[in-house]
Write a protein that holds these residues in place. Sequence first.
Motif, short mmCIF file in Angstrom:
data_model
loop_
_atom_site.label_atom_id
_atom_site.label_comp_id
_atom_site.label_asym_id
_atom_site.label_seq_id
_atom_site.Cartn_x
_atom_site.Cartn_y
_atom_site.Cartn_z
N THR A 65 -8.64 0.29 13.65
CA THR A 65 -8.08 0.02 12.32
C THR A 65 -6.61 -0.35 12.51
O THR A 65 -5.96 0.13 13.44
CB THR A 65 -8.17 1.22 11.38
OG1 THR A 65 -7.36 2.29 11.88
CG2 THR A 65 -9.59 1.70 11.18
N ALA B 71 -4.27 2.26 11.84
CA ALA B 71 -3.84 1.93 10.47
C ALA B 71 -2.96 3.03 9.89
O ALA B 71 -3.15 4.21 10.15
CB ALA B 71 -5.06 1.71 9.60
N VAL C 178 -2.89 4.47 6.90
CA VAL C 178 -3.70 4.58 5.68
C VAL C 178 -2.88 5.29 4.60
O VAL C 178 -2.24 6.31 4.89
CB VAL C 178 -4.98 5.40 5.98
CG1 VAL C 178 -5.88 5.46 4.76
CG2 VAL C 178 -5.72 4.82 7.18
N PRO D 77 -9.72 9.54 1.30
CA PRO D 77 -10.46 10.16 2.41
C PRO D 77 -9.65 10.03 3.69
O PRO D 77 -8.94 9.04 3.88
CB PRO D 77 -11.73 9.31 2.49
CG PRO D 77 -11.45 8.04 1.75
CD PRO D 77 -10.38 8.37 0.74
N ASP D 78 -9.73 11.03 4.55
CA ASP D 78 -9.07 10.95 5.85
C ASP D 78 -10.08 10.33 6.81
O ASP D 78 -11.01 11.00 7.28
CB ASP D 78 -8.63 12.35 6.32
CG ASP D 78 -7.76 12.24 7.56
OD1 ASP D 78 -8.06 11.40 8.44
OD2 ASP D 78 -6.78 12.99 7.66
N ALA E 211 0.10 8.48 15.17
CA ALA E 211 0.95 9.26 14.28
C ALA E 211 2.34 8.65 14.27
O ALA E 211 3.00 8.58 15.31
CB ALA E 211 1.01 10.71 14.75
N ALA E 212 2.72 8.16 13.11
CA ALA E 212 4.08 7.64 12.96
C ALA E 212 4.90 8.78 12.35
O ALA E 212 4.62 9.23 11.25
CB ALA E 212 4.06 6.44 12.02
#
Length: 401
Positions: free
Chosen positions: A198, A278, A280, A310-311, A330-331
């Motif tokens: 993603t 992504a 998200v 949704p995760d 992880a940003a």
Amino acid sequence: MIGKRILLIVGGGIAAYKACELVRLIRRQGAEVTCVLTEGGAHFVTAMTLAALSENPVHTTLWDLRNEVEMGHIQLSRQADLVVVCPATADLMARMAAGIADDLATTLLLATDKPVLAVPAMNVRMWQHPATVRNIATLRDHGVAVLDPDEGVMACGEYGPGRLPEPEAVMVAISDALTTAHPQPLEKPLAGRHILITAGPTHEPIDPVRYIANRSSGKQGFAIAAAAARAGAKVTLVAGPVTLSTPHGVTRIDVETARQMAAAIDAALPADVAIMVAAVADWRSADQAQQKIKKDGSGTVPPLRLVENPDILADLCKSAHRPPLVIGFAAETNDVLAHAQAKLARKGADWIVANDVATHQMGGEINALHIVSAAGVESLPEMPKDAAAAVLVQRIADALA
Ligand code: CTP
């Protein structure tokens, strides 16, 4: 690519206009480009355009005596680090394969001792003609890296393989060719694997004209998709709204919202590896208005109620179809490694690839990634997103080996 020299031979096809964009991209990467325009190419783009974009003289004829004094064709063919033929027409490749040297381009190609990358573009029937198939095989046999063309609607209205890959995809092949001795890696460590990726942000509508979004550009996810495809994987890229072109050899599914992204992931399973790059949106509007929300003139601000999305990553990790290797991103703006380690446990992923978006702004060209897993942390130095993607794909190939 900084400081590298590329000799770009522009053949005579409608795709020649994309060579202009390629010149810009090469220069943006810090490399120098000298163009050779064939007689056919000059029917599609002008020497003036290429000279202006490359800021170098453009060579068009073998019989230019001034050039022969200042720079002979042998020297021109050898001073480059890489010779790129783009677009490579059926005729040009036929002459290359036969060793014909009847103009400047083919003479340089015969005289060069440098790696050659050909980027074909032609009508689908010409591409599939046994003569072209044979010529491509001969060229590959001679060590020329020939990119496969993209499939799609052509300038002539027909459909099929034959379109010139997007300049960004050609750039990736160029940087591969410059960093390795073999322009197209012969080793395909991810051959036979399906990798699901993603990338980009999601847009969560508030009403038909407004949405919640974030600064993700999709560049890192697209670079990983390109690197995985180069490594031989079958790649499905589920992309949020971004303005990037699809990397060569990648199947792309465009989505807008987190829920659409989750559904696209479900539909694309099973996979050997999932890489959730992504950004998200965590929340969406609880009551998406069907009509544009208007000011009522009283200064009252409309309530914006949010509900959690949704995760996708956590749900995938719990699913019965969980891929054997699941990688999250992880940003973070602070305590990067601590947050990444917590996320690894919370989401159930095998690796979390963390980056510090306080030092490397989201949407930029450079990243410094930390690969966090149960085995520990590998911190990569700062590098362009393409290079970071190549390292990550290598780590994935090692993990699956
Ligand atoms: N992710 C996801 N679905 C979501 C939110 C995040 O699949 N709804 C994925 C991202 O693609 C990424 C990873 O989870 O691989 C971490 O995303 P991040 O936004 O950093 O995690 P959050 O759970 O949202 O944590 P927080 O916002 O609290 O940092």
